[in-house]
Design an enzyme around this catalytic site. Sequence first.
Site, PDB file in Angstrom:
ATOM      1  NE  ARG A 118      39.934  42.849  39.147  1.00 19.79           N
ATOM      2  CZ  ARG A 118      40.983  43.582  38.809  1.00 19.79           C
ATOM      3  NH1 ARG A 118      41.375  44.593  39.576  1.00 19.79           N
ATOM      4  NH2 ARG A 118      41.651  43.338  37.707  1.00 19.79           N
ATOM      5  CB  SER A 146      37.275  36.984  35.333  1.00 21.04           C
ATOM      6  OG  SER A 146      38.002  37.353  34.180  1.00 21.04           O
ATOM      7  CD  GLU A 170      37.218  39.268  39.161  1.00 17.58           C
ATOM      8  OE1 GLU A 170      36.839  39.923  38.171  1.00 17.58           O
ATOM      9  OE2 GLU A 170      38.386  38.832  39.288  1.00 17.58           O
TER      10      GLU A 170
END
Length: 305
Positions: free
Chosen positions: A176, A227, A297
């Site tokens: 990510r 998320s 995130e």
Amino acid sequence: MIKTPTAQIIPGTQCVISPQVPLNGFTTLNVGGAAQWFVAPESIQDLQAAYRWAQEYDLPITVLGAGSNLLISDQGLPGLVIATKHLRRIKWDKETGQVTAGAGRALPQLAHHAARLGWSGMEWSVGIPGTVGGAVVMNAGAHGGCAADYLVSALVLEPDGCLSVVTGSDLAYGYRSSVLQGTQRLVLQATWQMEPEQDPQRVKATTQEHLNQRLSTQPYHLPSCGSVFRNPQPHTAGWLIEKVGLKGYQIGQAQVAERHANFILNRGGAKAMDVFQLIRHVQACVSERWDVLLHPEVKILGEFA
């Protein structure tokens, strides 16, 4: 008497730069204050012009795609917010098996289009509520696939206003993450390697299977940002949060989802500060119980006093 800023049109373009545009309607969480200045260019040339305009006035620039994976302060954002929602051009090249899509193209649209054509390679992205541009920047992924696996190249607007073409190896991809994060380099379009002329029914079935799995395990009935935390190892963020008993925990109108604890829901009228405080509370509880610091995130923009 203080003059109220008015909308501006950049000479020689179709760019309308508007002042004090509320951003809550541009994010999947439905929270956030106003942009000091806002523009939604309809071409790469107009985007370049808007970029130069911001530089001329020494304004910070924020790029806004689908508005997922994003928490914008109730105070709004200074500078120029550039929305890529009109940059959605797409081209399928049967000779190379590649697809080139604008930064504003939604990933689920791309996945469904590929499935209808019988092209394999984007099935993993069908449930990700983001855009091509955001996927390239953050190395979005799901179901064992990610942007780094399929990216051939991306067209990037550099801070000096020039265009450059970068490859996956140039972006130093990690989980990510990429070198584009936290920079003023803007992704304009991306080219992905696909496998064309596959069995359309098989590709459709796999795509639908991935979508069904996400719909059955993740909460989509209320606004969220997807998320919230990156998954540490060996346990997922959702598991750690659930085990400290935070499912359903609420601050204001922001709530840890009952279905999946790594989601925070806007139950109606939530403020960005509600979400921010809930994020911090979850981090503190997980850290105290498991001695694990959950890293967001979700991208947090603006001031949170």
